[in-house]
Design a protein around this motif. Structure first.
Motif, mmCIF file in Angstrom:
data_model
loop_
_atom_site.group_PDB
_atom_site.id
_atom_site.type_symbol
_atom_site.label_atom_id
_atom_site.label_comp_id
_atom_site.label_asym_id
_atom_site.label_seq_id
_atom_site.Cartn_x
_atom_site.Cartn_y
_atom_site.Cartn_z
ATOM 1 N N PHE A 3 0.837 -1.198 0.000
ATOM 2 C CA PHE A 3 0.000 0.000 0.000
ATOM 3 C C PHE A 3 0.875 1.252 0.000
ATOM 4 O O PHE A 3 1.821 1.364 0.775
ATOM 5 N N GLY A 4 0.548 2.193 -0.899
ATOM 6 C CA GLY A 4 1.259 3.461 -0.943
ATOM 7 C C GLY A 4 2.651 3.381 -1.537
ATOM 8 O O GLY A 4 3.443 4.313 -1.381
ATOM 9 N N ASN A 5 2.955 2.297 -2.241
ATOM 10 C CA ASN A 5 4.280 2.146 -2.832
ATOM 11 C C ASN A 5 4.452 3.128 -3.987
ATOM 12 O O ASN A 5 3.689 3.107 -4.950
ATOM 13 N N LEU A 6 5.471 3.987 -3.900
ATOM 14 C CA LEU A 6 5.718 4.991 -4.939
ATOM 15 C C LEU A 6 7.022 4.721 -5.684
ATOM 16 O O LEU A 6 7.547 5.614 -6.350
ATOM 17 N N THR A 7 7.519 3.497 -5.615
ATOM 18 C CA THR A 7 8.743 3.143 -6.318
ATOM 19 C C THR A 7 8.593 3.410 -7.819
ATOM 20 O O THR A 7 7.585 3.040 -8.418
ATOM 21 N N GLY A 8 9.588 4.084 -8.393
ATOM 22 C CA GLY A 8 9.556 4.407 -9.809
ATOM 23 C C GLY A 8 8.931 5.750 -10.116
ATOM 24 O O GLY A 8 8.977 6.208 -11.262
ATOM 25 N N GLY A 131 3.763 16.777 -19.569
ATOM 26 C CA GLY A 131 4.400 15.476 -19.383
ATOM 27 C C GLY A 131 3.464 14.458 -18.757
ATOM 28 O O GLY A 131 3.463 13.278 -19.131
ATOM 29 N N MET A 132 2.655 14.909 -17.795
ATOM 30 C CA MET A 132 1.690 14.013 -17.167
ATOM 31 C C MET A 132 0.649 13.541 -18.173
ATOM 32 O O MET A 132 0.265 12.368 -18.187
ATOM 33 N N ARG A 133 0.174 14.443 -19.003
ATOM 34 C CA ARG A 133 -0.794 14.050 -20.035
ATOM 35 C C ARG A 133 -0.197 12.993 -20.971
ATOM 36 O O ARG A 133 -0.859 12.018 -21.332
ATOM 37 N N LYS A 134 1.037 13.200 -21.348
ATOM 38 C CA LYS A 134 1.708 12.281 -22.269
ATOM 39 C C LYS A 134 1.805 10.882 -21.677
ATOM 40 O O LYS A 134 1.603 9.879 -22.371
ATOM 41 N N ARG A 135 2.095 10.791 -20.381
ATOM 42 C CA ARG A 135 2.259 9.498 -19.715
ATOM 43 C C ARG A 135 0.946 8.952 -19.157
ATOM 44 O O ARG A 135 0.905 7.840 -18.623
ATOM 45 N N LYS A 136 -0.122 9.749 -19.240
ATOM 46 C CA LYS A 136 -1.438 9.360 -18.742
ATOM 47 C C LYS A 136 -1.418 9.038 -17.245
ATOM 48 O O LYS A 136 -2.110 8.139 -16.766
ATOM 49 N N PHE A 137 -0.619 9.809 -16.513
ATOM 50 C CA PHE A 137 -0.579 9.651 -15.065
ATOM 51 C C PHE A 137 -0.079 10.937 -14.429
ATOM 52 O O PHE A 137 0.899 11.536 -14.893
ATOM 53 N N GLY A 138 -0.722 11.322 -13.341
ATOM 54 C CA GLY A 138 -0.237 12.472 -12.597
ATOM 55 C C GLY A 138 -0.987 12.614 -11.285
ATOM 56 O O GLY A 138 -2.164 12.262 -11.183
ATOM 57 N N ARG A 139 -0.268 13.128 -10.297
ATOM 58 C CA ARG A 139 -0.875 13.438 -9.004
ATOM 59 C C ARG A 139 -0.449 14.863 -8.642
ATOM 60 O O ARG A 139 0.738 15.128 -8.442
ATOM 61 N N ILE A 140 -1.419 15.757 -8.573
ATOM 62 C CA ILE A 140 -1.160 17.137 -8.179
ATOM 63 C C ILE A 140 -1.859 17.382 -6.848
ATOM 64 O O ILE A 140 -3.065 17.158 -6.722
ATOM 65 N N ILE A 141 -1.079 17.807 -5.861
ATOM 66 C CA ILE A 141 -1.611 18.041 -4.516
ATOM 67 C C ILE A 141 -1.202 19.442 -4.093
ATOM 68 O O ILE A 141 -0.006 19.762 -4.041
ATOM 69 N N SER A 142 -2.168 20.283 -3.819
ATOM 70 C CA SER A 142 -1.897 21.656 -3.409
ATOM 71 C C SER A 142 -2.277 21.837 -1.939
ATOM 72 O O SER A 142 -3.371 21.445 -1.521
ATOM 73 N N ILE A 143 -1.363 22.420 -1.187
ATOM 74 C CA ILE A 143 -1.624 22.642 0.233
ATOM 75 C C ILE A 143 -2.385 23.957 0.407
ATOM 76 O O ILE A 143 -1.873 25.027 0.107
ATOM 77 N N SER A 144 -3.605 23.836 0.880
ATOM 78 C CA SER A 144 -4.422 25.006 1.197
ATOM 79 C C SER A 144 -4.297 25.241 2.704
ATOM 80 O O SER A 144 -3.209 25.175 3.260
ATOM 81 N N ALA A 231 -1.030 10.829 -3.355
ATOM 82 C CA ALA A 231 -0.055 10.604 -4.420
ATOM 83 C C ALA A 231 -0.049 9.170 -4.924
ATOM 84 O O ALA A 231 0.547 8.871 -5.961
ATOM 85 N N SER A 232 -0.718 8.286 -4.217
ATOM 86 C CA SER A 232 -0.607 6.856 -4.492
ATOM 87 C C SER A 232 -1.563 6.379 -5.580
ATOM 88 O O SER A 232 -2.517 7.057 -5.956
ATOM 89 N N GLU A 233 -1.284 5.171 -6.051
ATOM 90 C CA GLU A 233 -2.187 4.511 -7.001
ATOM 91 C C GLU A 233 -3.553 4.289 -6.361
ATOM 92 O O GLU A 233 -4.587 4.338 -7.048
ATOM 93 N N GLU A 234 -3.550 4.038 -5.059
ATOM 94 C CA GLU A 234 -4.799 3.737 -4.371
ATOM 95 C C GLU A 234 -5.770 4.908 -4.367
ATOM 96 O O GLU A 234 -6.971 4.715 -4.144
ATOM 97 N N ALA A 235 -5.286 6.123 -4.609
ATOM 98 C CA ALA A 235 -6.141 7.316 -4.612
ATOM 99 C C ALA A 235 -6.569 7.720 -6.027
ATOM 100 O O ALA A 235 -6.944 8.863 -6.251
ATOM 101 N N SER A 236 -6.532 6.776 -6.953
ATOM 102 C CA SER A 236 -6.812 7.115 -8.357
ATOM 103 C C SER A 236 -8.245 7.577 -8.599
ATOM 104 O O SER A 236 -8.527 8.200 -9.631
#
Length: 252
Positions: A3-8, A131-144, A231-236
């Protein structure tokens, strides 16, 4: 699968020389991500970079960046993509919080707070999204901030306004990029033990604790845990959301 593995993955964290940004970078690296960090404070950034490398063994790229300067942001993003190959995760963390009543706020101070606290989010997102669009993956997190919801302290109307703007920015941007596998979320911390909140008076801190269900200030690690989930896959399937991490001081 762990769970939460961000390797790569490769993550960019702004304002990472200290406090929440440093904790966020550490959390992401501990879960396997290579890290690029930036800050305006070069000496502290160099120390943070060394500590992250020693603690995690991951690649850590650093650069002093004025995030209110679009050219510097674009150069940093380009350098990160060249050094680390890509950017999968962007954490817009850096912010400033001058404590002034409205009568004391100059036009220049107002503009600076908006430039750092929200315009920089625009600069970074615009730079990394292709770049994210090209790879079809991205996680954007903004701190409010909790201040973006409840107006914050009596002083710092500009800070509260920018943190409210972050929430709307996230909700709109998520709609633009979701079909390309990119999620966009915000985190709204309550009172966290950082250099920024250390300027509060004991009375102000006690007022926060009186409202808190947990009855303590948050730690930078509390925010890092939330970032790592988003940021994880689990939050897709989580996007356009604001996660409150505040000990129960604001229940909405």
């Amino acid at each position: 699968m762990s769970f939460g593995n961000l390797t790569g993955k490769v993550a960019v964290v702004t304002g990472a020389a200290q406090g929440m940004g440093k904790a966020i970078a550490l959390g992401l690296a501990q879960r396997g991500a290579d890290i690029a960090i930036c800050d305006i404070k070069k000496d502290e950034l160099e120390i943070a970079c060394a500590e992250l490398k020693n603690a995690t063994g991951k690649k850590v790229y650093m650069q002093k960046v004025d995030i209110s300067n679009e050219a510097q942001v674009n150069q940093f993003v380009s350098d990160v993509e060249r050094q680390l190959g890509k950017i999968d995760i962007l954490v817009n963390n850096a912010a400033i919080h001058p404590l002034h009543a409205i009568e004391e706020i100059s036009s220049d101070e107002w503009d600076k707070v908006f430039a750092v606290n929200i315009k920089a989010h625009f600069f970074f997102c615009k730079a990394v999204i292709p770049g994210m669009r090209k790879r079809k993956f991205g996680r954007i997190i903004s701190i409010s901030s909790e201040a973006g919801k409840n107006g914050g302290t009596v002083a710092a109307v500009h800070y509260a306004a920018t943190k409210g703007a972050v929430l709307s920015f996230v909700r709109n941007l998520a709609q633009q990029v979701g079909a390309d596998g990119i999620t966009v979320n915000a985190i709204a911390p309550g009172r966290i033990e950082t250099a920024m909140t250390a300027t509060a008076t004991p009375e102000q801190t006690q007022k926060f604790l009186d409202k808190s269900i947990i009855k303590r200030l948050g730690s930078p690690a509390d925010i890092a845990y939330a970032v790592c989930y988003l940021a994880s896959e689990e939050a897709s399937f989580v996007t356009a959301e604001t996660m409150a991490v505040n000990g129960g001081t604001l229940r909405d």
